[in-house]
Design an enzyme around this catalytic site. Structure first.
Site, PDB file in Angstrom:
ATOM      1  CB  THR A   1      -0.814   0.013   1.324  1.00  8.48           C
ATOM      2  OG1 THR A   1      -1.726  -1.063   1.295  1.00  8.48           O
ATOM      3  CG2 THR A   1      -1.558   1.313   1.552  1.00  8.48           C
TER       4      THR A   1
ATOM      5  N   GLY B   1       0.640  -3.648   5.256  1.00  2.00           N
ATOM      6  CA  GLY B   1       0.741  -5.018   5.755  1.00  2.00           C
ATOM      7  C   GLY B   1      -0.639  -5.639   5.872  1.00  2.00           C
TER       8      GLY B   1
ATOM      9  NE  ARG C   1      -8.547  -7.828   3.143  1.00  2.00           N
ATOM     10  CZ  ARG C   1      -7.471  -7.047   3.157  1.00  2.00           C
ATOM     11  NH1 ARG C   1      -7.264  -6.207   2.160  1.00  2.00           N
ATOM     12  NH2 ARG C   1      -6.619  -7.074   4.139  1.00  2.00           N
ATOM     13  CB  VAL C   2     -12.934  -3.387   2.996  1.00  2.00           C
ATOM     14  CG1 VAL C   2     -12.332  -2.050   3.388  1.00  2.00           C
ATOM     15  CG2 VAL C   2     -13.911  -3.209   1.832  1.00  2.00           C
ATOM     16  N   GLY C   3      -9.614  -3.904   3.448  1.00  2.00           N
ATOM     17  CA  GLY C   3      -8.542  -3.935   4.448  1.00  2.00           C
ATOM     18  C   GLY C   3      -8.554  -2.702   5.331  1.00  2.00           C
ATOM     19  CG  ASP C   4      -4.769  -1.597   6.892  1.00  2.00           C
ATOM     20  OD1 ASP C   4      -4.818  -2.241   5.821  1.00  2.00           O
ATOM     21  OD2 ASP C   4      -3.730  -1.075   7.315  1.00  2.00           O
TER      22      ASP C   4
ATOM     23  N   GLY D   1      -3.978  -6.057   6.704  1.00  2.00           N
ATOM     24  CA  GLY D   1      -4.915  -5.049   7.185  1.00  2.00           C
ATOM     25  C   GLY D   1      -5.782  -5.509   8.338  1.00  2.00           C
TER      26      GLY D   1
HETATM   27  N1  ASP Z   1      -2.891  -3.053   4.251  1.00  2.00           N
HETATM   28  C1  ASP Z   1      -3.362  -3.455   2.953  1.00  2.00           C
HETATM   29  C2  ASP Z   1      -4.553  -4.335   3.090  1.00  2.00           C
HETATM   30  O1  ASP Z   1      -4.642  -5.110   4.027  1.00  2.00           O
HETATM   31  C3  ASP Z   1      -2.361  -4.142   2.122  1.00  2.00           C
HETATM   32  C4  ASP Z   1      -0.918  -3.798   2.356  1.00  2.00           C
HETATM   33  O2  ASP Z   1      -0.576  -2.762   2.807  1.00  2.00           O
HETATM   34  O3  ASP Z   1      -0.048  -4.608   2.102  1.00  2.00           O
HETATM   35  O4  ASP Z   1      -5.386  -4.294   2.224  1.00  2.00           O
END
Ligand code: ASP
Length: 340
Positions: free
Chosen positions: A201, A253, A229-232, A255
């Site tokens: 990200t 990372g 799916r939605v991450g952080d 999320g």
């Molecule tokens: N944090 C992001 C997510 O979980 C992906 C990433 O930063 O690697 O969607």
């Protein structure tokens, strides 16, 4: 030791990291904090080119919010970056779905989740912030809003990302995967579990010449994730938080682990209590370990933070997390410290 000597030592210990097909020298440790406005920091080595765009605005005494939006649009438009925007790796059903959010110095914020067909998700998030009474628009509603505001519908799935997805389908178990050790990925670039190539990200934090903060975060999320799916990254407080009294933070990372601890907000609150940016990031990473130490050994999460003095810092679970920094004195990529 003087900060200059520390800095020289850091330079000697530098190593090369590969961003796409470009080689960038990364310093092995962060130097003593440089207190110098304005400044922009961002996640990963590809943040360097994004910072260059943001810096044009900051150096001309522009607003931090404008700088971070312009900055993250660079990797959003870069098809060789398969974790952000156009050319991002799709979900397990073949859809490229983007998550992004933005926040200014007045606690104004905007976010889009699971947005398809629009490269510059960050600009849609900004419009949500500026043109609606809401903070988050998701899925079809976010797309409808973007189209109504003049964005054009595009196909974000590049041949390279489609090929990677089809390869993945050959062996994929049809279930959500937290980390993907995929032979498609270049192990030299990404030797660590949960490393940059399977999910990544850009989170960007800036302080402008007036001392105001702004932040942006944009991603295609975890590669081959479940549809929807939605991450952080688009969640205010998790993937990004800006408090103009204290500082700002962002993450990259896995999320799910960042959402559980509302990671970026936690980092900012720790800075409010007096922690340095690096210490605040370290505490947040340790919170992830405390919940599930075994799991934490096999995933990556990294935080980066910027306080109101223009001091920055980072910390990650695993080795390999890098941050890019640009201010009047430096334009560099640094390896973050890590627990493992
Ligand atoms: N944090 C992001 C997510 O979980 C992906 C990433 O930063 O690697 O969607």
């Amino acid at each position: 030791m003087s900060s200059r000597r520390k800095f020289i030592q850091a330079s000697v210990l530098g190593s090369v990291v590969i961003a796409g097909n470009k080689k960038i020298l990364a310093q092995s440790v962060l130097p003593a904090p440089v207190i110098d406005q304005p400044v922009v920091v961002s996640t990963w080595d590809f943040g360097k080119t994004a910072n260059a765009e943001a810096w044009k605005i900051l150096a001309a005494k522009g607003r931090a919010l404008d700088a971070v939006e312009a900055g993250v649009k660079i990797p959003e438009a870069d098809p060789s970056n398969q974790t952000i925007g156009y050319g991002g790796l799709p979900d397990r059903d073949g859809h490229v779905t983007l998550d992004a959010c933005i926040m200014d110095e007045f606690y104004n914020c905007g976010s889009v989740m699971a947005l398809e067909h629009i490269t510059h998700a960050i600009s849609v998030a900004r419009l949500v912030m500026e043109k609606t009474p809401h903070i988050v628009l998701a899925g079809d509603g976010a797309l409808q809003f973007a189209l109504a505001n003049g964005f054009k519908k595009e196909n974000l799935l590049t041949p390279a990302s489609e090929k990677a997805w089809k390869e993945w389908l050959k062996t994929a178990k049809y279930e959500p995967v937290m980390n993907i050790e995929n032979k498609l990925f270049d192990k030299d670039h990404d030797p660590m579990p949960g490393g940059p190539n399977n999910h990544d990200t850009i989170g960007m934090l800036a302080m402008d010449a007036k001392g105001n903060l702004g932040g942006a975060c944009t991603t295609s999320g975890m590669a081959f994730k479940m549809h929807g799916r939605v991450g952080d990254s688009p969640i205010i407080g998790a993937g990004l938080y800006v408090d103009n009294e204290v500082g700002s933070a962002t993450s990259s990372g896995v999320g799910e682990e960042v959402i559980r601890i509302v990671g970026s907000h936690l980092v900012v609150e720790l800075m409010r209590q007096g922690h340095s940016p690096e210490n605040a990031c370290k505490e947040a990473v340790q919170r992830i370990i405390k919940r599930n130490p075994e799991k934490a050994k096999n995933i990556q999460v990294g935080f980066v933070a910027l306080n109101k003095k223009g001091q920055y810092g980072a910390y990650a679970l695993q080795k390999g997390f890098t941050i890019s920094v640009r201010n009047a004195k430096e334009d560099k990529v640094y390896h973050s410290k890590s627990i493992y």
